[in-house]
Design an enzyme around this catalytic site. Structure first.
Site, mmCIF file in Angstrom:
data_model
loop_
_atom_site.group_PDB
_atom_site.id
_atom_site.type_symbol
_atom_site.label_atom_id
_atom_site.label_comp_id
_atom_site.label_asym_id
_atom_site.label_seq_id
_atom_site.Cartn_x
_atom_site.Cartn_y
_atom_site.Cartn_z
ATOM 1 N N HIS A 26 0.814 -1.190 0.184
ATOM 2 C CA HIS A 26 0.197 0.256 0.526
ATOM 3 C C HIS A 26 0.557 1.047 0.030
ATOM 4 O O HIS A 26 0.604 2.210 0.069
ATOM 5 C CB HIS A 26 -0.673 -0.528 1.364
ATOM 6 C CG HIS A 26 -1.293 -0.932 1.209
ATOM 7 N ND1 HIS A 26 -2.407 -1.482 0.591
ATOM 8 C CD2 HIS A 26 -2.416 -1.590 1.964
ATOM 9 C CE1 HIS A 26 -3.147 -2.768 0.832
ATOM 10 N NE2 HIS A 26 -2.550 -3.008 1.908
ATOM 11 N N HIS A 76 -7.317 -4.408 -0.517
ATOM 12 C CA HIS A 76 -6.833 -5.348 -1.031
ATOM 13 C C HIS A 76 -7.261 -6.591 -2.190
ATOM 14 O O HIS A 76 -7.160 -7.324 -2.210
ATOM 15 C CB HIS A 76 -6.179 -7.025 0.436
ATOM 16 C CG HIS A 76 -6.278 -6.176 1.783
ATOM 17 N ND1 HIS A 76 -7.489 -5.597 2.450
ATOM 18 C CD2 HIS A 76 -4.945 -6.538 2.540
ATOM 19 C CE1 HIS A 76 -5.990 -5.249 2.894
ATOM 20 N NE2 HIS A 76 -4.534 -5.540 3.110
#
Lengths: 357, 357
Positions: free
Chosen positions: A57, A219
């Site tokens: 991320h 995700h």
């Protein structure tokens, strides 16, 4: 799988080595257990702010370690929760005696491990409070969570809370502020393409050439709806209205009660947005979406906010909480008060966010 | 084609509208002809630094307009040169009387149009000098150029030269500095995937699932070699050694001679790197490549520079000169002297690069 990597199992280790070499004036990296921490930690008298989560991320969280933001970040493997020993060692390393705030995105593994780490740290005499971020309006429960997922508001919380800690707020005040940011922030994302976790070697999901996923998680978790690709204006409207028209959101979370010395249930209530609110508007790339498209999204978001009577007092447009190379975007709106605006504007110097220094 | 856009023909216009809304304190946008310029322009007594080129490379150039960098940027359509009327109007808008430097990437269309704009501006009494950036060691001539293409060094030149102009350097000194940055910078890029120009609707080229293109241009122009995908370390080595081992590069470029009042041929000689040099190491994402991979590239680049006796005194790692959503990276090494280091460190406040303010 096309990636600029060596062995898939070495991705996080080698990335951290690169970060340590690239930003030696800002951060240090501890290996085994892995965490990134402020080069000048512990900072005397300052509450230490720590976050963490699965890698993939970036720049969140490791890219937000530095003056005015995080004291440490604990990276797990890609899209995998870090472990309590990372969080504990990070706390021991950056705690100056003023205590530690763990900012925890609401994913089952992260929540559990940060709670365990907090318990362990307390047995070593470190004051720790955990505050949850659960701001994704897309779905109530998902693959990785019970309740709303923690997404874009995390970045804003780390900046605002980091500034408060830098300014000398005590642990209780820092935690209260973080909770305030969380209940005033709402996000929603979408994807045009999937991403590929290096160890998996294949895309996390599949989307046809004319399809998109609205309400995607960071995700690649499924969102609200898979549908035919729409225009940027239509997509912006879908995301923005889901956020702006979201009603009061009430849930119970676990927080540590220092007086009682135990975990207690706390009821949190997110008030809905209303005309007249001052907001920070955050348009985020999921990773692979170019700036040119983010600007087109921002243009429409600005128009929608104006129409709804929301006044954009600050903004952030770019790649801050990503899902590797995924194409898509997310929008976060955070209701701001004067305290939050002042803290947002405070100097920050991290690899991923920097101004005023 | 999966993009967050409305009509392909409106992409640049709507992007500029978004930029104007997102950064009103930093920049203004003039439409028809299109250019982005400093909100406080013209800045009294300061040489104005202007660049431009096809859109699709954001944040370059529009994202580098602001205090300490560019006074204006002229965006063409995606991967298409801007026109002389844009460059002329930009010059008229930001010129304070101290003259204008055009920083021009070496692509045939850009060079021709910036020369024409300079001639037009001079007829209106504005002093203008043009300095070329031609730093790509990959190929001698390409689809869009005669001679080496202008790539990563452009970003570094805009920062360093912008700081010099802010500091009060006169036009001649600003141009000399820009030329110095150009001859001391070398770059090379590679691609894992192509990108899609919105108006074309299909990828600029094709690469098999196990192929990459070494020496790619920022418009997807073919490079040195198409080959099987290699590891990040091997790729970094190919790019870095091509740069470090590049021999003296000599060519003739056209510059304006103010004394003679005409365009003259100037011979430029890029000295090769040698052990002991101080360098700025710039690892750039082509757009779609995540931070995690850039850090892995930087890790290896650092090792190679050390082995070759090059001392990295500054670095820049991120997305600065992109090709829409293309996955891949480029490396730029710029030999630095004390003057350049001081100017690199000077405060800058633009949408795409910011520190110290």
């Amino acid at each position: 799988m096309k990636k600029l990597i060596n062995k898939p199992e070495d991705v996080v280790k080698e990335e951290l080595e690169g970060v340590a070499l690239a930003y030696p004036d800002l951060v240090k990296v501890h290996f085994d257990p892995d965490f990134v921490y402020r080069a000048d930690a512990p900072v005397k008298g300052k509450v230490a702010v720590i976050s963490g989560g699965g890698s993939g991320h970036e720049p969140m969280h490791g890219g937000f370690v530095g003056v005015g933001m995080l004291d440490a970040a604990c990276p797990g493997q890609v899209f995998t929760s870090p472990t309590p020993d990372q969080m504990l060692e990070a706390a021991k390393t950056v705690n100056s005696g003023a205590g530690v705030l763990y900012i925890v995105k609401n994913y089952t593994g992260d929540v559990m491990n940060f709670e365990m780490a907090a318990d362990l740290a307390r047995t070593e005499g470190i004051r720790v409070l955990n505050i949850l971020i659960d701001d994704d309006v897309a779905v109530q429960d998902s693959l990785y969570t019970a309740g709303r997922r923690g997404v874009g508001t995390t970045v804003l919380a780390e900046k605002i809370v980091g500034a408060a800690a830098e300014k000398g707020y005590d642990l209780k005040k820092v935690a209260d502020l973080c909770r305030k940011v969380n209940i005033n922030g709402r996000s929603m994302g979408m994807a045009l393409t999937p991403c590929t976790v290096p160890m998996a070697g294949k895309p996390t999901f599949e989307l046809a050439e004319d399809e998109m996923e609205i309400g995607i998680g960071i995700h690649g978790e499924p969102g609200r709806k898979r549908m035919k690709l729409k225009t940027a204006d239509e997509i912006t409207e879908m995301l923005a209205l889901s956020i702006i028209e979201d009603s009061t959101y009430t849930r119970t979370v676990r927080e540590w009660d220092e007086d009682k010395g135990e975990w207690v249930d706390v009821t949190l209530v997110d008030p809905p947005f209303k005309a007249g609110d001052q907001v920070l508007a955050f348009v985020n790339s999921m990773g692979g979406t170019p700036d040119i498209e983010l600007a087109i999204i921002y243009r429409k978001l600005h128009e929608i906010c104006e129409k709804k009577g929301l006044k954009i007092v600050r903004n952030l447009v770019g790649r801050y909480i990503t899902s590797l190379e995924m194409q898509g975007c997310s929008i976060t709106l955070l209701k701001m008060d004067d305290e939050m605006i002042e803290l947002w504007d405070a100097p920050v110097k991290t690899p991923g966010l920097r101004w005023g220094i």
